[in-house]
Scaffold this motif. Structure first.
Motif, short mmCIF file in Angstrom:
data_model
loop_
_atom_site.label_atom_id
_atom_site.label_comp_id
_atom_site.label_asym_id
_atom_site.label_seq_id
_atom_site.Cartn_x
_atom_site.Cartn_y
_atom_site.Cartn_z
N ASN A 162 0.73 -1.27 -0.17
CA ASN A 162 -0.04 0.01 0.11
C ASN A 162 0.81 1.26 -0.06
O ASN A 162 0.62 2.19 -0.65
CB ASN A 162 -0.92 0.08 0.95
CG ASN A 162 -1.96 -1.14 0.99
OD1 ASN A 162 -2.14 -1.37 0.16
ND2 ASN A 162 -2.47 -1.38 2.17
N THR A 163 2.02 1.34 0.82
CA THR A 163 2.85 2.41 0.94
C THR A 163 3.43 2.67 -0.49
O THR A 163 3.52 3.84 -0.96
CB THR A 163 3.89 2.30 1.70
OG1 THR A 163 3.37 2.01 3.09
CG2 THR A 163 4.97 3.21 1.80
N GLU A 164 3.84 1.48 -1.19
CA GLU A 164 4.51 1.67 -2.63
C GLU A 164 3.42 2.33 -3.46
O GLU A 164 4.13 3.07 -4.44
CB GLU A 164 5.21 0.35 -3.01
CG GLU A 164 6.37 -0.07 -2.12
CD GLU A 164 7.47 0.98 -2.47
OE1 GLU A 164 7.58 1.18 -3.49
OE2 GLU A 164 8.01 1.18 -1.20
N THR A 165 2.37 1.52 -3.63
CA THR A 165 1.28 2.06 -4.21
C THR A 165 0.92 3.72 -4.04
O THR A 165 1.02 4.35 -5.03
CB THR A 165 -0.10 1.41 -4.06
OG1 THR A 165 0.12 0.00 -4.38
CG2 THR A 165 -1.23 1.89 -5.06
N ARG A 166 0.82 4.20 -2.91
CA ARG A 166 0.65 5.54 -2.70
C ARG A 166 1.89 6.45 -3.15
O ARG A 166 1.73 7.36 -3.57
CB ARG A 166 0.41 5.78 -0.93
CG ARG A 166 -0.85 5.36 -0.68
CD ARG A 166 -1.32 5.84 0.88
NE ARG A 166 -0.18 5.32 1.79
CZ ARG A 166 -0.40 4.49 2.53
NH1 ARG A 166 -1.54 3.70 2.51
NH2 ARG A 166 0.57 4.16 3.57
N LYS A 167 2.98 5.99 -2.93
CA LYS A 167 4.40 6.48 -3.60
C LYS A 167 4.15 6.76 -5.05
O LYS A 167 4.24 7.82 -5.49
CB LYS A 167 5.56 5.77 -3.04
CG LYS A 167 6.00 6.07 -1.52
CD LYS A 167 7.29 5.43 -1.22
CE LYS A 167 7.84 5.43 0.15
NZ LYS A 167 8.84 4.93 0.56
N GLY A 204 2.39 9.44 5.29
CA GLY A 204 3.85 10.13 4.86
C GLY A 204 4.27 9.64 3.32
O GLY A 204 5.47 9.78 2.92
N ALA A 205 3.36 8.98 2.71
CA ALA A 205 3.75 8.68 1.30
C ALA A 205 3.95 9.74 0.23
O ALA A 205 4.57 9.53 -0.85
CB ALA A 205 2.72 7.63 0.94
N CYS A 206 3.03 10.72 0.56
CA CYS A 206 3.32 12.09 -0.61
C CYS A 206 3.49 13.15 0.46
O CYS A 206 2.72 14.08 0.45
CB CYS A 206 2.02 12.06 -1.18
SG CYS A 206 1.72 13.16 -2.62
N THR A 207 4.85 13.43 0.69
CA THR A 207 5.16 14.55 1.44
C THR A 207 5.72 15.71 0.46
O THR A 207 5.73 15.59 -0.70
CB THR A 207 6.68 14.36 2.08
OG1 THR A 207 7.63 13.83 1.31
CG2 THR A 207 6.25 13.05 3.39
N GLU A 208 5.60 17.01 0.89
CA GLU A 208 6.19 18.07 0.13
C GLU A 208 7.38 17.95 -0.45
O GLU A 208 7.88 18.43 -1.54
CB GLU A 208 6.11 19.51 1.12
CG GLU A 208 6.23 20.67 0.13
CD GLU A 208 6.10 21.82 1.31
OE1 GLU A 208 6.43 23.03 0.63
OE2 GLU A 208 5.66 21.96 2.35
#
Length: 223
Positions: free
Chosen positions: A29-34, A145-149
């Motif tokens: 799921n984390t890899e997908t969100r990244k 935290g998968a899509c930080t600034e």
């Protein structure tokens, strides 16, 4: 032995059918969100570029448009003319959005691109026009935290570098085309006045096809 074989086969089948561990699911799921975050960053970047290009085009006629608005007496017509700018800008972004998932930089992220675009087209277009792409992507994919600034800034930097290299490649290709055209022009038909100094270079060159006209000047009359 047969009983052991059957038991082993049964255990192997249960292992295959066993559900994935929660840790594995979380990692996927984390890899997908990244990936979706990267796609979102590239999308908002491309759409913002389309909006900027259209804005520059519209601004070329802004002064004339404002003069036209000033001459209009009816307030309703003036409001319509002012809204026309925003409508044209939005239409340009919508047109770019239809093609955004087919861009080369999103070729490996097409599925993620389509996921981001689905049911979010209005918000995505507004983010591109307002320059709030980072906030949009974080709102959609910021959980965990998968899509930080920082990640989105890195995506923007890499895309800027890609565009610089692409522009340099196009410029080099254009220069090579110009050089080839100039060389081809040099090999084309030409008329030259031959003298003793230029005859060998112009006529005896085996790489050229030459047609020589000999003109005999009239003999001068005796005094």
């Amino acid at each position: 032995m047969n009983r052991c074989f059957l038991v082993c086969v049964l255990l192997a089948g249960l292992a295959v059918l066993a559900p994935a561990k929660p840790a594995d699911d979380a990692k996927r799921n984390t890899e997908t969100r990244k990936k979706r975050c990267t796609a979102c960053g590239l999308m908002t970047n491309a759409l913002a570029t389309a909006a900027s290009t259209k804005r520059e085009e519209l601004d070329q006629f802004k002064e004339a448009k404002e003069e036209a608005i000033g001459r209009v007496q009816k307030a309703q017509t003036r409001r319509w003319l002012k809204q026309e700018y925003g409508s044209a800008l939005y239409a340009a972004v919508e047109d770019a959005m239809d093609k955004v998932c087919a861009l080369p930089q999103l070729a490996k992220l097409k599925r993620e691109c389509e996921w981001v675009r689905e049911d979010r087209e209005d918000d995505l277009a507004r983010a591109a026009i307002d320059g709030t792409g980072t906030a949009f992507c974080q709102a959609q994919l910021g959980d965990g935290g998968a899509c930080t600034e920082e990640r989105l800034a890195e995506v923007a930097r890499e895309e800027a570098q890609r565009r610089v290299l692409e522009a340099a490649g196009k410029e080099k290709a254009a220069q090579e085309d110009q050089a080839a055209a100039a060389a081809a022009k040099g090999r084309g038909p030409a008329v030259r006045r031959l003298t003793a100094a230029t005859y060998s270079d112009a006529v005896l060159d085996e790489d050229k096809d030459v047609l020589v006209y000999i003109h005999a000047a009239p003999a001068s009359e005796p005094a």
